[in-house]
Design a protein around this motif. Sequence first.
Motif, short mmCIF file in Angstrom:
data_model
loop_
_atom_site.label_atom_id
_atom_site.label_comp_id
_atom_site.label_asym_id
_atom_site.label_seq_id
_atom_site.Cartn_x
_atom_site.Cartn_y
_atom_site.Cartn_z
N UNK A 230 0.86 -1.17 0.00
CA UNK A 230 0.00 0.00 0.00
C UNK A 230 0.90 1.22 0.00
N UNK A 231 0.85 1.99 -1.07
CA UNK A 231 1.71 3.16 -1.19
C UNK A 231 1.21 4.25 -0.25
N UNK A 232 2.11 4.77 0.52
CA UNK A 232 1.74 5.82 1.47
C UNK A 232 1.88 7.20 0.86
N UNK A 233 3.01 7.48 0.28
CA UNK A 233 3.25 8.78 -0.36
C UNK A 233 2.87 8.63 -1.83
N UNK A 234 1.82 9.30 -2.24
CA UNK A 234 1.21 9.08 -3.55
C UNK A 234 1.46 10.26 -4.47
N UNK A 235 1.79 9.95 -5.72
CA UNK A 235 1.93 10.96 -6.75
C UNK A 235 1.06 10.59 -7.94
N UNK A 236 0.56 11.56 -8.67
CA UNK A 236 -0.28 11.25 -9.84
C UNK A 236 0.47 10.42 -10.86
N UNK A 237 -0.27 9.51 -11.50
CA UNK A 237 0.32 8.68 -12.54
C UNK A 237 0.37 7.22 -12.13
N UNK B 53 -9.48 10.35 -8.47
CA UNK B 53 -9.68 11.70 -7.96
C UNK B 53 -8.76 11.94 -6.77
N UNK B 54 -8.14 13.12 -6.65
CA UNK B 54 -8.29 14.28 -7.52
C UNK B 54 -7.60 14.14 -8.87
N UNK B 55 -6.63 13.23 -8.98
CA UNK B 55 -6.00 12.89 -10.26
C UNK B 55 -5.73 11.39 -10.25
N UNK B 56 -5.67 10.73 -11.41
CA UNK B 56 -5.39 9.29 -11.43
C UNK B 56 -4.04 8.98 -10.78
N UNK B 57 -4.04 7.95 -9.94
CA UNK B 57 -2.80 7.55 -9.25
C UNK B 57 -2.94 6.12 -8.77
N UNK B 58 -1.82 5.38 -8.76
CA UNK B 58 -1.79 4.02 -8.23
C UNK B 58 -1.71 4.07 -6.71
N UNK B 59 -2.48 3.21 -6.04
CA UNK B 59 -2.54 3.21 -4.58
C UNK B 59 -1.97 1.95 -3.94
N UNK B 60 -2.01 0.82 -4.65
CA UNK B 60 -1.49 -0.41 -4.06
C UNK B 60 -1.39 -1.52 -5.09
N UNK B 61 -0.50 -2.50 -4.84
CA UNK B 61 -0.26 -3.61 -5.77
C UNK B 61 -0.16 -4.91 -4.98
#
Length: 453
Positions: free
Chosen positions: A178-185, A215-223
Amino acid sequence: MPKTAFVHRTAPGAADTMASLGDLLRQWLPSQRWFAGKDRPVSELGLLSMTELYPGCLHLLVHTGHTAVPAPGGTGFSGDCYQLLLGVREHLPPGLEQAVVGRAVGGPLAGLTVYDALQDPRSARLLLERLRHPGTAGPLCFEADPAARVPSGLTPRLLDAEQSNTSLVYGDAYILKVFRRVQPGVNPDLEVPRALAAQGCRRVPEPMAWFRTTRPQPATLGVLQPFLPGASDGWTLALRALASGDDFAAEAHELGRALAEVHLALASAFPSGTRAENGRTAAAMTERLEAAARCVPALQPYTAGLRGAFGALAGCEAGPPAQRVHGDLHLGQVLRTGSDWFVIDFEGEPSRPLAERCSVQSPVRDVAGMLRSFDYAARQRRPWRPQWAGRCREAFCAGYAARAGWDPRTKHALLRAYETDRAVYEVLYEARHRPDWLPVPMAAIERLAVRGD
């Protein structure tokens, strides 16, 4: 706003929710291993997105800032975006005391206990169920490889390891990062393993399922990927060899071959056809050095010698073609099971912009990262064993050369520059997060600046 930053807007219901959570998060976030701004107070805190995954569990994307500097265009603030899964209960179940964020005193959650839901086995099981059954929940999208068959009822456990994200292991069969620090893309830890699997590369576990936000922009959250039971990471194996007085050269040689195979697959999956521009690379390295020296005074006596390493890079031959690379390779990013090495964690350095982490670079960067890691391992025991590290370096490069078709040892100026850049990064990291470890990269800084090795 820069393309790699989330726009800071007020989410629906944000004022009410933050009335309950704001003060709690300002105190809790800086104490978390994955939070990047530990050395500065959280001066800006905003809610970007909120979704109720199920009753009593909120999925949040929060914006944090450390200065109130308006972003270009006046639409946002400088800072980071973090993913939180928060449980909310009146009475906390036994065993979750360490997960407590705090007790809300105001707003709609007043009187309720807020805690990190990723530490709650019930929440972890429900999160896996979301991944097993693709669909949406508000802006959240849960997706899976059509061929994946993940069973139900797997027992979750939180992976107890020092890392910049949070990982859950299910039944010793799968691991969810689970990604904690998230960036768009698209996060490279999803993009790259999927592309390598398509190339037939078996050195990297293939993603089975993942989730993202729109939202607010597309981003991956977990794999979600296969877990390798019984595997040991390279760092643990290296320290074990040092403790028992064993050599590690044979393992290092095979690890070099494994990295070369991954690089060859990356070059096929993400063709670039370009050569690294050494002048531009040297300028970027010099800029990072100067920024680090402003933050860590111990670097300042060595800056002239370190600039020399980067200057030599600007004038040397181009070296191997630029390509997609791992970007943050060290012994903790490789696993060995049986006689096989696997490479994991393609996210890169989370502190760097996503566009930079996804850019093509010289494969020497990964080689240099691993060479620095051998030195780190050798310095964990006294007396320091430079001969052990030296044998590992030679064997690793020889193994790499045998499979890649070119030898990193013949690119002396190139390798020195990338090792120097890595050591500068290590100094800044240790100064911020583990001051007791600072002497380890500083020893390399002295060697690279004075002797030019």
